[in-house]
Design a protein around this motif. Structure first.
Motif, PDB file in Angstrom:
ATOM      1  N   GLN A  54       0.908  -1.203  -0.157  1.00 26.40           N
ATOM      2  CA  GLN A  54      -0.013   0.270   0.118  1.00 26.40           C
ATOM      3  C   GLN A  54       0.776   1.258  -0.004  1.00 26.40           C
ATOM      4  O   GLN A  54       0.730   2.284  -0.660  1.00 26.40           O
ATOM      5  N   LEU A  55       1.908   1.231   0.762  1.00 29.83           N
ATOM      6  CA  LEU A  55       2.616   2.570   0.697  1.00 29.83           C
ATOM      7  C   LEU A  55       3.620   2.594  -0.565  1.00 29.83           C
ATOM      8  O   LEU A  55       3.730   3.867  -1.059  1.00 29.83           O
ATOM      9  N   THR A  56       3.720   1.679  -1.284  1.00 30.82           N
ATOM     10  CA  THR A  56       4.518   1.771  -2.620  1.00 30.82           C
ATOM     11  C   THR A  56       3.397   2.185  -3.721  1.00 30.82           C
ATOM     12  O   THR A  56       3.903   3.031  -4.364  1.00 30.82           O
ATOM     13  N   VAL A  57       2.259   1.806  -3.518  1.00 35.13           N
ATOM     14  CA  VAL A  57       1.156   2.410  -4.378  1.00 35.13           C
ATOM     15  C   VAL A  57       1.035   3.897  -4.224  1.00 35.13           C
ATOM     16  O   VAL A  57       0.903   4.489  -4.997  1.00 35.13           O
ATOM     17  N   MET A  58       1.016   4.023  -2.758  1.00 35.90           N
ATOM     18  CA  MET A  58       0.772   5.640  -2.328  1.00 35.90           C
ATOM     19  C   MET A  58       1.971   6.369  -3.073  1.00 35.90           C
ATOM     20  O   MET A  58       1.876   7.463  -3.780  1.00 35.90           O
ATOM     21  N   LEU A  59       3.193   5.930  -3.112  1.00 35.00           N
ATOM     22  CA  LEU A  59       4.394   6.612  -3.598  1.00 35.00           C
ATOM     23  C   LEU A  59       4.209   6.688  -4.997  1.00 35.00           C
ATOM     24  O   LEU A  59       4.328   7.809  -5.659  1.00 35.00           O
ATOM     25  N   ALA A  60       3.618   5.530  -5.706  1.00 37.64           N
ATOM     26  CA  ALA A  60       3.612   5.747  -7.164  1.00 37.64           C
ATOM     27  C   ALA A  60       2.557   6.715  -7.714  1.00 37.64           C
ATOM     28  O   ALA A  60       2.972   7.588  -8.722  1.00 37.64           O
ATOM     29  N   GLU A  61       1.503   6.945  -6.952  1.00 39.73           N
ATOM     30  CA  GLU A  61       0.495   7.834  -7.386  1.00 39.73           C
ATOM     31  C   GLU A  61       1.006   9.236  -7.166  1.00 39.73           C
ATOM     32  O   GLU A  61       0.431  10.128  -7.676  1.00 39.73           O
ATOM     33  N   ALA A  62       1.765   9.491  -5.897  1.00 41.90           N
ATOM     34  CA  ALA A  62       2.190  10.821  -5.577  1.00 41.90           C
ATOM     35  C   ALA A  62       3.247  11.121  -6.873  1.00 41.90           C
ATOM     36  O   ALA A  62       3.138  12.450  -7.217  1.00 41.90           O
TER      37      ALA A  62
END
Length: 258
Positions: free
Chosen positions: A248-256
């Protein structure tokens, strides 16, 4: 992700964090307010499109300041949240609030305050005055106290919050993590409290370990060599929870950075 179309309450969490920063509240109080916001959204996920961001944010911060024993003047809180919310409404895509608070209050048997504003509208006094003073302030204060009662009942008086930061710093000290990794991991944890539901779906120690791991990967400085295995397993953490948080943190970073 809370900024999906099905659970669009990230704007309320952003309002909570912005107001907390403007009011110079301690980080722990802001984090507690964000957890309350997530818990409230979790109990009302089907109707969250109709919330009033200003009232939800104010009540979460108001309750969190009491729980964490942070000094906070009601006048400062109401005016800070009001200013930030009105500024957000002027931006493209801003929308007017609905009437979900009243439905929640009715369900819990809480009578509205005398002179209180409906969820979909502000009082005429408040509309005429950009800063809440005099009668407008006392009406807003009565509404805040009423909303705090609604929030407490929606949370079923579960106001205990175990935050991941203490685990993060403990893990970092144990692993002798460089300062840059610790700072990046702290930012990840703080952002997860706004944009993810990890605070209600995963254990705080799993979130802390995942933030530290993702930060080390981003910084290109692994905390352990691959042949040494996963350091969180050595500390007794469940791999499944850490891996979910990492994803989930990786996805959050990717979207940012999209």
């Amino acid at each position: 992700m809370i900024h999906s179309k099905t659970v669009p309450y990230h704007a309320v969490c952003e309002l909570v964090r912005a107001a907390g920063d403007l009011l110079n509240l301690p980080p722990r109080s802001i984090s507690t307010a964000l957890v309350f916001c997530h818990r409230f959204a979790h109990t009302t996920s089907e109707n969250f499109d109709g919330l009033d961001p200003e009232r939800v944010a104010s009540s979460c911060i108001f309750l969190a300041s009491k729980v964490e024993e942070s000094a906070l003047r009601t006048n400062d809180l109401l005016n800070a949240v009001r200013h930030l919310h009105e500024a957000a409404l002027k931006q493209p895509g801003g929308s007017q609030p609905g009437r979900m608070w009243e439905a929640a209050a009715d369900a819990e048997g809480i009578a509205p305050p005398e002179g209180g504003a409906g969820m979909g509208s502000q009082s005429s006094l408040g509309e005429q005055c950009p800063v809440l003073v005099g009668d407008a302030y006392y009406v807003a204060k009565a509404q805040l106290i009423h909303d705090e009662q609604v929030l407490l009942r929606m949370l079923r008086f579960d106001i205990g919050v175990e935050q991941p930061h203490k685990y993060l710093y403990c893990f970092a000290e144990t692993l002798k993590a460089p300062g840059v990794i610790v700072r990046l991991a702290t930012c990840l944890v703080n952002d997860s409290l706004v944009y993810l539901q990890t605070c209600i779906s995963l254990r705080p120690e799993a979130v802390a370990a995942a933030a530290l791991h993702v930060a080390s990967v981003v910084a290109g400085a692994p905390l352990l060599q691959p042949e040494q295995g996963s350091w969180w397993e050595a500390l007794g953490l469940q791999t499944e929870g850490v891996e979910k948080a990492c994803s989930q943190l990786t996805v959050m970073l990717a979207e940012a950075y999209r």
